[in-house]
Design an enzyme around this catalytic site. Structure first.
Site, mmCIF file in Angstrom:
data_model
loop_
_atom_site.group_PDB
_atom_site.id
_atom_site.type_symbol
_atom_site.label_atom_id
_atom_site.label_comp_id
_atom_site.label_asym_id
_atom_site.label_seq_id
_atom_site.Cartn_x
_atom_site.Cartn_y
_atom_site.Cartn_z
ATOM 1 C CG ASP A 159 -1.328 -0.941 0.987
ATOM 2 O OD1 ASP A 159 -2.810 -1.952 0.705
ATOM 3 O OD2 ASP A 159 -1.115 -2.365 2.637
ATOM 4 C CG HIS A 187 -3.794 -4.845 3.292
ATOM 5 N ND1 HIS A 187 -2.731 -3.816 1.982
ATOM 6 C CD2 HIS A 187 -3.864 -5.984 2.732
ATOM 7 C CE1 HIS A 187 -3.144 -5.005 0.691
ATOM 8 N NE2 HIS A 187 -3.852 -6.215 1.318
HETATM 9 P P1 NAX Z 1 -2.083 -18.572 -4.325
HETATM 10 O O1 NAX Z 1 -3.557 -18.455 -4.163
HETATM 11 O O2 NAX Z 1 -1.682 -18.097 -5.419
HETATM 12 O O3 NAX Z 1 -1.311 -18.851 -2.860
HETATM 13 C C1 NAX Z 1 -1.616 -19.303 -2.000
HETATM 14 C C2 NAX Z 1 -0.893 -20.667 -1.565
HETATM 15 O O4 NAX Z 1 -0.973 -20.832 -0.551
HETATM 16 C C3 NAX Z 1 -1.443 -22.120 -2.216
HETATM 17 O O5 NAX Z 1 -0.122 -22.054 -2.973
HETATM 18 C C4 NAX Z 1 -1.931 -22.441 -1.260
HETATM 19 O O6 NAX Z 1 -1.810 -23.859 -1.530
HETATM 20 C C5 NAX Z 1 -0.612 -22.493 0.184
HETATM 21 N N1 NAX Z 1 -1.799 -22.278 1.287
HETATM 22 C C6 NAX Z 1 -3.406 -22.207 1.541
HETATM 23 N N2 NAX Z 1 -3.022 -22.458 2.858
HETATM 24 C C7 NAX Z 1 -1.845 -22.810 3.644
HETATM 25 C C8 NAX Z 1 -1.203 -23.100 4.540
HETATM 26 N N3 NAX Z 1 -2.213 -23.315 6.158
HETATM 27 N N4 NAX Z 1 -0.142 -22.929 4.694
HETATM 28 C C9 NAX Z 1 0.645 -23.450 3.767
HETATM 29 N N5 NAX Z 1 0.266 -22.592 2.842
HETATM 30 C C10 NAX Z 1 -0.840 -23.272 2.631
HETATM 31 O O7 NAX Z 1 -2.581 -16.514 -3.081
HETATM 32 P P2 NAX Z 1 -1.575 -15.186 -3.124
HETATM 33 O O8 NAX Z 1 -1.786 -14.261 -4.613
HETATM 34 O O9 NAX Z 1 0.187 -15.704 -3.404
HETATM 35 O O10 NAX Z 1 -1.831 -14.651 -2.253
HETATM 36 C C11 NAX Z 1 -1.522 -15.071 -1.057
HETATM 37 C C12 NAX Z 1 -2.049 -14.341 -0.245
HETATM 38 O O11 NAX Z 1 -1.851 -12.739 -0.223
HETATM 39 C C13 NAX Z 1 -3.591 -14.142 -0.483
HETATM 40 O O12 NAX Z 1 -4.183 -13.974 0.983
HETATM 41 C C14 NAX Z 1 -3.833 -12.213 -0.495
HETATM 42 O O13 NAX Z 1 -4.823 -11.855 -0.500
HETATM 43 C C15 NAX Z 1 -2.629 -11.765 0.309
HETATM 44 N N6 NAX Z 1 -2.452 -10.992 -0.053
HETATM 45 C C16 NAX Z 1 -1.628 -9.435 0.592
HETATM 46 C C17 NAX Z 1 -1.188 -8.483 0.189
HETATM 47 C C18 NAX Z 1 -0.386 -7.499 1.683
HETATM 48 O O14 NAX Z 1 -0.832 -6.280 1.187
HETATM 49 N N7 NAX Z 1 -0.536 -7.803 3.093
HETATM 50 C C19 NAX Z 1 -0.972 -8.052 -0.864
HETATM 51 C C20 NAX Z 1 -1.442 -9.069 -1.914
HETATM 52 C C21 NAX Z 1 -2.567 -10.512 -1.551
HETATM 53 O O15 NAX Z 1 -3.092 -10.069 -2.166
#
Ligand code: NAX
Length: 325
Positions: A159, A187
């Site tokens: 952000d 966020h």
């Molecule tokens: P993806 O869905 O591409 O990847 C998430 C990965 O996490 C998947 O491979 C899944 O198998 C794995 N996963 C799920 N549960 C798990 C667990 N208990 N232990 C280990 N691995 C697990 O999502 P991606 O685009 O990489 O985003 C990941 C997260 O970042 C989401 O929650 C998203 O909303 C968040 N974000 C946060 C941001 C921030 O500024 N704080 C910005 C970017 C993003 O939106």
């Protein structure tokens, strides 16, 4: 060469994890003289994909990458970790209430907080990225009683960087000429990108920026940038989120520059009247691996209102997960 440090990444086969792992292995986070061991953690259905990520990482022959560990076991993944990026989380699906999202993610971040508490380095630095990042961070820190709350942070740097970019485009000033920007709070759409103390090209931002544009365009364009990217790319921000995570960790370890500061979500000590214990984004300066809130900034009425609104949302989120704390 220094001894290798261990970096644990959850959700490492996902979009952000995939982007982060390669940049970390190239030295972008901890420097070109710091070897790393990556401890990549996934859930069972993504394990095969994670093995593919491991193969690609090894195929890069990164001089700094000493070892890659791939696991679904938290006690293996977090073992002796010096740095932890908690990226994996449960995405919000159609029709899902925010409270369901919070509690489903709580079930992930509670055991992860405990495992970090039990297995990671006593000096571990944790960054929570998986959404809702502040409240997931709150759950993790509350389940790691043997570590200091100062060792847990959540990411607001994307952000912050988005706001820097918007200001840079508007004023035709390079991002390096913009300092003292703060993104307060959560966020989420209530985050408050604050330019009251910001300097652009050596002048105060408030004297350069049209306040109607600031209030009516800038604030929402930063708040809604994530949604704009989803529409354009058909997928959520990934490389920019990984880059922000690397910026966050690099500044935490090596320090912010001079009088400038950055935005980090940390456990509130009550600064600026924010409820103690809440995971809230403040202006912080980092030095020698520690961070400190920039205190005594003047907060005008508009800012106060915006800060209170984002605090209110975080208090509601906290209430929704209170049995996990
Ligand atoms: P993806 O869905 O591409 O990847 C998430 C990965 O996490 C998947 O491979 C899944 O198998 C794995 N996963 C799920 N549960 C798990 C667990 N208990 N232990 C280990 N691995 C697990 O999502 P991606 O685009 O990489 O985003 C990941 C997260 O970042 C989401 O929650 C998203 O909303 C968040 N974000 C946060 C941001 C921030 O500024 N704080 C910005 C970017 C993003 O939106």
């Amino acid at each position: 060469m220094k001894p290798a440090v261990r970096i644990a990444i959850t959700g490492a086969a996902g979009n952000i994890g995939y982007a982060a792992a390669f940049r970390i292995s190239a030295g972008d986070m901890l420097g070109a003289d710091q070897p790393v061991i990556l401890q990549l953690i996934e859930i069972e259905p993504a394990l095969q994909a994670l093995r593919g990520v491991e193969m690609e990482l090894l195929d890069c022959a990164f001089p700094l990458l000493e070892e890659v560990i791939v696991t679904t076991d938290l006690s293996v993944g977090f073992k002796d970790a010096d740095y932890v990026l908690l990226i994996g989380s449960k995405p919000r699906t159609k029709g899902m209430e925010r409270s369901d999202l919070l509690s489903d993610n709580g079930k992930i971040f509670k055991p992860q907080g405990r495992a970090i508490n039990e297995h990671s380095s006593r000096d571990v630095k944790v960054l929570v990225i998986g959404n809702p990042a502040n409240t997931n961070g709150l759950i993790a820190v509350n389940n790691a009683p043997d570590l200091s709350p100062t060792q847990f942070t959540s990411m607001m740097r994307l952000d912050h960087n988005r706001a820097l970019n918007q200001l840079s485009l508007k004023t035709e000033t390079p991002v390096t000429g913009i300092s003292r920007l703060t993104v307060w709070g959560n966020h989420s759409l209530t985050q408050y990108p604050d330019i009251s103390h910001c300097s652009i090209g050596g002048e105060s931002a408030t004297s350069l920026i049209d306040m109607t544009w600031y209030k009516e365009t800038f604030l929402s364009s930063v708040q809604k940038r994530g949604a704009e990217i989803i529409v354009a790319r058909g997928a959520s921000s990934a490389a920019s989120a990984a880059s922000a995570a690397i910026d966050h960790m690099r500044d935490w370890v090596f320090g912010t520059s001079g009088e400038d500061w950055t935005s980090m979500s940390i456990v509130s000590n009550g600064d600026y009247g924010i409820t103690e214990g809440l995971m809230f984004s403040f202006p912080v300066r980092c030095k020698d691996g520690e961070y400190e809130v920039v205190r005594d900034l003047e907060i005008d009425d508009f800012s106060r209102e915006m800060i209170q609104a984002t605090e209110k949302e975080l208090l509601e989120e906290r209430d929704a997960v209170k049995d996990l704390l």
